[in-house]
Write a protein that holds these residues in place. Structure first.
Motif, PDB file in Angstrom:
ATOM      1  N   ARG A 135     -30.352  13.370   0.311  1.00 44.42           N
ATOM      2  CA  ARG A 135     -29.652  14.633   0.518  1.00 44.42           C
ATOM      3  C   ARG A 135     -30.219  15.354   1.733  1.00 44.42           C
ATOM      4  O   ARG A 135     -31.361  15.146   2.129  1.00 44.42           O
ATOM      5  CB  ARG A 135     -29.703  15.504  -0.714  1.00 44.42           C
ATOM      6  CG  ARG A 135     -31.079  15.911  -1.135  1.00 44.42           C
ATOM      7  CD  ARG A 135     -31.052  16.660  -2.441  1.00 44.42           C
ATOM      8  NE  ARG A 135     -32.386  17.165  -2.747  1.00 44.42           N
ATOM      9  CZ  ARG A 135     -32.662  17.950  -3.735  1.00 44.42           C
ATOM     10  NH1 ARG A 135     -31.703  18.338  -4.553  1.00 44.42           N
ATOM     11  NH2 ARG A 135     -33.875  18.366  -3.944  1.00 44.42           N
ATOM     12  N   LEU A 136     -29.382  16.210   2.290  1.00 39.28           N
ATOM     13  CA  LEU A 136     -29.732  17.021   3.440  1.00 39.28           C
ATOM     14  C   LEU A 136     -29.774  18.471   2.992  1.00 39.28           C
ATOM     15  O   LEU A 136     -28.866  18.946   2.309  1.00 39.28           O
ATOM     16  CB  LEU A 136     -28.683  16.840   4.547  1.00 39.28           C
ATOM     17  CG  LEU A 136     -28.888  17.625   5.832  1.00 39.28           C
ATOM     18  CD1 LEU A 136     -30.162  17.164   6.552  1.00 39.28           C
ATOM     19  CD2 LEU A 136     -27.682  17.452   6.739  1.00 39.28           C
ATOM     20  N   LEU A 137     -30.856  19.165   3.369  1.00 35.26           N
ATOM     21  CA  LEU A 137     -31.012  20.571   3.012  1.00 35.26           C
ATOM     22  C   LEU A 137     -30.939  21.417   4.277  1.00 35.26           C
ATOM     23  O   LEU A 137     -31.927  21.564   4.999  1.00 35.26           O
ATOM     24  CB  LEU A 137     -32.361  20.795   2.317  1.00 35.26           C
ATOM     25  CG  LEU A 137     -32.626  19.945   1.080  1.00 35.26           C
ATOM     26  CD1 LEU A 137     -34.066  20.063   0.648  1.00 35.26           C
ATOM     27  CD2 LEU A 137     -31.692  20.353  -0.032  1.00 35.26           C
ATOM     28  N   PRO A 138     -29.755  21.964   4.570  1.00 36.19           N
ATOM     29  CA  PRO A 138     -29.642  22.857   5.726  1.00 36.19           C
ATOM     30  C   PRO A 138     -30.368  24.166   5.445  1.00 36.19           C
ATOM     31  O   PRO A 138     -30.486  24.571   4.289  1.00 36.19           O
ATOM     32  CB  PRO A 138     -28.136  23.109   5.854  1.00 36.19           C
ATOM     33  CG  PRO A 138     -27.480  22.082   5.006  1.00 36.19           C
ATOM     34  CD  PRO A 138     -28.472  21.726   3.946  1.00 36.19           C
ATOM     35  N   PRO A 139     -30.871  24.838   6.459  1.00 36.02           N
ATOM     36  CA  PRO A 139     -31.583  26.098   6.234  1.00 36.02           C
ATOM     37  C   PRO A 139     -30.685  27.131   5.554  1.00 36.02           C
ATOM     38  O   PRO A 139     -29.573  27.383   5.994  1.00 36.02           O
ATOM     39  CB  PRO A 139     -31.962  26.575   7.638  1.00 36.02           C
ATOM     40  CG  PRO A 139     -31.708  25.437   8.551  1.00 36.02           C
ATOM     41  CD  PRO A 139     -30.811  24.481   7.864  1.00 36.02           C
ATOM     42  N   GLY A 140     -31.183  27.683   4.459  1.00 34.92           N
ATOM     43  CA  GLY A 140     -30.461  28.744   3.767  1.00 34.92           C
ATOM     44  C   GLY A 140     -29.219  28.307   3.019  1.00 34.92           C
ATOM     45  O   GLY A 140     -28.424  29.145   2.615  1.00 34.92           O
ATOM     46  N   CYS A 141     -29.042  27.019   2.834  1.00 30.56           N
ATOM     47  CA  CYS A 141     -27.839  26.514   2.147  1.00 30.56           C
ATOM     48  C   CYS A 141     -28.248  25.519   1.063  1.00 30.56           C
ATOM     49  O   CYS A 141     -29.380  25.052   1.016  1.00 30.56           O
ATOM     50  CB  CYS A 141     -26.906  25.823   3.134  1.00 30.56           C
ATOM     51  SG  CYS A 141     -26.279  26.892   4.419  1.00 30.56           S
TER      52      CYS A 141
END
Length: 134
Positions: A44-50
């Motif tokens: 998974r990818l964790l975008p900043p603030g999302c």
């Protein structure tokens, strides 16, 4: 007696003086931007603030190559080879489609633009702070 100065006027005066002297004033240091995080195990990818974005194995592989060295252009050949494909026999449009799907997935899931630039005839570049976690 207390002197009162308008800070904008003072900044403009100091800037003009520095230009006349041929010097530059130190720019304000912007706060560090939060990093995009790629988690390899959970894919998974964790975008900043999302919230997290679920990824396919191919998505993870492509992002891992790009995010391992942010700001560096990664050649199309390196990306294709990381996918286990032969660069000379691989259809180059597949890579473009893969990147397009990743961009669309990030945009739809978070409303955030995936920070990947296309370097024409060279490859791609992840242009934000990045971390890769196992």
């Amino acid at each position: 007696m207390t002197a009162v100065a308008d800070l904008d006027e003072l900044a403009a005066t100091l800037g003009a003086l520095a230009r006349r002297l041929g010097q530059s004033l130190p720019a304000a240091v912007p706060p560090p931007s939060p990093a995009w995080v790629l988690e390899l195990g959970p894919r998974r990818l964790l975008p900043p603030g999302c919230g997290a974005i679920a990824l396919s194995q191919q998505d993870v592989t492509v992002l891992h190559v790009l995010m391992a060295e942010p700001e560096r252009i990664v050649s199309r050949q390196q990306i294709v080879q990381s996918l286990g494909e032969d660069f000379l026999s691989c259809d180059q449009r597949r890579l473009d489609t893969q990147i397009s799907r990743l961009r669309r997935k990030a945009e739809q899931a978070t409303g955030t633009t995936l920070p990947i630039n296309t370097a024409r005839n060279a490859g791609y570049r992840f242009y934000a702070d990045a971390q890769v976690r196992p």
